[in-house]
Write a protein that holds these residues in place. Structure first.
Motif, PDB file in Angstrom:
ATOM      1  N   HIS A 101       6.443  -0.550  -2.931  1.00  0.00           N
ATOM      2  CA  HIS A 101       6.575   0.220  -2.260  1.00  0.00           C
ATOM      3  C   HIS A 101       8.243   0.151  -1.770  1.00  0.00           C
ATOM      4  O   HIS A 101       8.344   1.589  -0.891  1.00  0.00           O
ATOM      5  N   LEU A 103       8.167   2.608   6.034  1.00  0.00           N
ATOM      6  CA  LEU A 103       6.751   2.638   5.777  1.00  0.00           C
ATOM      7  C   LEU A 103       6.360   1.504   6.213  1.00  0.00           C
ATOM      8  O   LEU A 103       6.436   0.480   5.307  1.00  0.00           O
ATOM      9  N   VAL A 109       2.941  -0.633   4.968  1.00  0.00           N
ATOM     10  CA  VAL A 109       1.629  -0.611   3.933  1.00  0.00           C
ATOM     11  C   VAL A 109       0.551  -1.649   4.120  1.00  0.00           C
ATOM     12  O   VAL A 109      -0.324  -1.680   3.449  1.00  0.00           O
ATOM     13  N   GLY A 129       6.248  -4.754   5.470  1.00  0.00           N
ATOM     14  CA  GLY A 129       6.416  -2.047   5.355  1.00  0.00           C
ATOM     15  C   GLY A 129       7.926  -2.630   5.168  1.00  0.00           C
ATOM     16  O   GLY A 129       8.693  -4.052   5.173  1.00  0.00           O
ATOM     17  N   LYS A 132       3.446  10.212   5.757  1.00  0.00           N
ATOM     18  CA  LYS A 132       2.040  10.095   6.328  1.00  0.00           C
ATOM     19  C   LYS A 132       1.842   9.335   4.709  1.00  0.00           C
ATOM     20  O   LYS A 132       0.402   9.276   4.404  1.00  0.00           O
ATOM     21  N   ALA A 139       2.016   6.604   2.997  1.00  0.00           N
ATOM     22  CA  ALA A 139       1.030   5.752   3.603  1.00  0.00           C
ATOM     23  C   ALA A 139      -0.131   5.056   3.304  1.00  0.00           C
ATOM     24  O   ALA A 139      -1.149   4.032   2.798  1.00  0.00           O
ATOM     25  N   GLU A 140      -0.591   6.398   3.564  1.00  0.00           N
ATOM     26  CA  GLU A 140      -2.269   6.902   2.526  1.00  0.00           C
ATOM     27  C   GLU A 140      -2.203   5.960   0.917  1.00  0.00           C
ATOM     28  O   GLU A 140      -2.993   5.568   1.007  1.00  0.00           O
ATOM     29  N   GLY A 161      -0.889   1.703   1.326  1.00  0.00           N
ATOM     30  CA  GLY A 161      -0.915   1.201   2.528  1.00  0.00           C
ATOM     31  C   GLY A 161      -2.859   1.374   2.133  1.00  0.00           C
ATOM     32  O   GLY A 161      -3.449   1.329   1.733  1.00  0.00           O
ATOM     33  N   ALA A 203      -1.470   0.284   7.761  1.00  0.00           N
ATOM     34  CA  ALA A 203      -1.211   0.581   7.111  1.00  0.00           C
ATOM     35  C   ALA A 203      -0.260   2.387   8.314  1.00  0.00           C
ATOM     36  O   ALA A 203      -1.074   2.861   9.063  1.00  0.00           O
ATOM     37  N   SER A 204       0.652   2.713   7.815  1.00  0.00           N
ATOM     38  CA  SER A 204       1.881   2.952   9.330  1.00  0.00           C
ATOM     39  C   SER A 204       3.126   3.482   9.270  1.00  0.00           C
ATOM     40  O   SER A 204       3.322   2.979   7.689  1.00  0.00           O
ATOM     41  N   TRP A 205       3.747   4.477   9.491  1.00  0.00           N
ATOM     42  CA  TRP A 205       4.921   4.715   9.111  1.00  0.00           C
ATOM     43  C   TRP A 205       5.748   5.097  10.597  1.00  0.00           C
ATOM     44  O   TRP A 205       4.634   5.698  11.767  1.00  0.00           O
TER      45      TRP A 205
END
Length: 285
Positions: free
Chosen positions: A12, A229, A231, A242, A263, A266-267, A270, A274-276
């Motif tokens: 990732h 990013l 995950v 991340g 986004k 992350a989807e 992750g 998960a986020s960004w």
């Protein structure tokens, strides 16, 4: 130094790093004047994901493997996937391109690349990858030290006003690596203030990054952008949850390009939580 990127290729962290790298290259290539790129920790250039090292960690399965299996993606991510596919068409279905290969793929005939690699075995492999490519000079030396020799970039009578420096160190000792990287960035900005600089960093424990961000905000760049990013949830110091990129003097609209990509990444990559993140440490006046 014991780090070998072959264990981590295509994970990732490589995905976000290489999506952003290609976006910067494409922005530079939008103008006709030549570009000079430096990769300070270049590795071996190409990686076999079916090799023992990659299969031992299987990190690529959660990175490029998962991304390829996901639904079609937004333009910056599609650009990256097309580059990976071009690499596999040229070198085999289980190959993953390192950053110097992606630079050579994205830049043009009149551009130049300096790829630095300290480990002798990796440097030898890198020279093999680029044998016959006059655009790429492989330097078997420490990348931080090479910046002092290579900046501002010139080849003979040719001077390069535009270009980028990618710093992607192993972080075997994270806080010490931040010291080296920030010092190199400060010195390099003094020598080549108009260059674009990209520093990759891992994320394990958020609070450990705050001193790094405070120091990065004082660097003499016109603007400083942070893209991250995550995950995994941002709560475990025992794994790399991340990673992020500090981009100094980012090209116009890079923030919008990365906002489009983060986004969906992350989807796709992750787990729950998960986020960004995309923030300016310093915005252009």
């Amino acid at each position: 130094m014991n780090y070998r990127h072959a264990f981590h290729a295509g994970n990732h962290a490589d995905v976000i790093k290489h999506v952003a790298l290609l976006a910067v290259c494409d922005a530079l290539c939008a103008k006709p004047t030549p570009v000079f790129a430096i990769d300070t920790h270049a590795g071996r250039g190409l990686y076999r994901l079916d090799a023992e090292a990659a299969r031992r960690t299987a990190e690529a399965d959660g990175g490029i493997g998962r991304l390829i299996a996901s639904a079609r993606q937004v333009a910056p991510v599609e650009r990256y996937l097309q580059a990976v596919q071009a690499c596999r068409m040229a070198h085999g279905a289980d190959t993953y391109p390192g950053s110097p290969w992606l630079l050579a793929h994205a830049l043009r005939e009149h551009d130049r690349i300096a790829a630095c690699e300290l480990q002798a075995e990796e440097a030898h492999a890198l020279k093999t990858v680029f044998a016959g490519d006059r655009r790429v000079a492989v330097h078997a030396r420490d990348g931080y030290a090479a910046l002092k020799a290579l900046l501002p970039p010139r080849i003979g009578e040719m001077r390069f006003a535009r270009g980028l420096v990618l710093i992607d160190p192993p972080y075997e000792a994270q806080l010490e690596e931040f010291d080296h990287a920030l010092a190199a960035l400060r010195q390099s900005l003094e020598r080549w203030p108009q260059g674009i600089y990209m520093l990759w960093y891992p994320i394990k424990r958020r609070r450990a990054l705050q001193p790094f961000f405070r120091r990065a905000a004082t660097l003499p760049a016109k603007a400083s952008l942070v893209a991250e990013l995550m995950v995994h949830p941002d709560d475990s110091p025992l794994r790399m949850n991340g990673s992020g990129l500090l981009v100094l003097n980012p090209p116009w609209h890079l923030d919008a390009t990365l906002r489009t990509a983060l986004k969906p990444l992350a989807e796709a990559l992750g787990e729950a939580g998960a986020s960004w993140r995309l923030d300016w440490l310093k915005s252009a006046a």
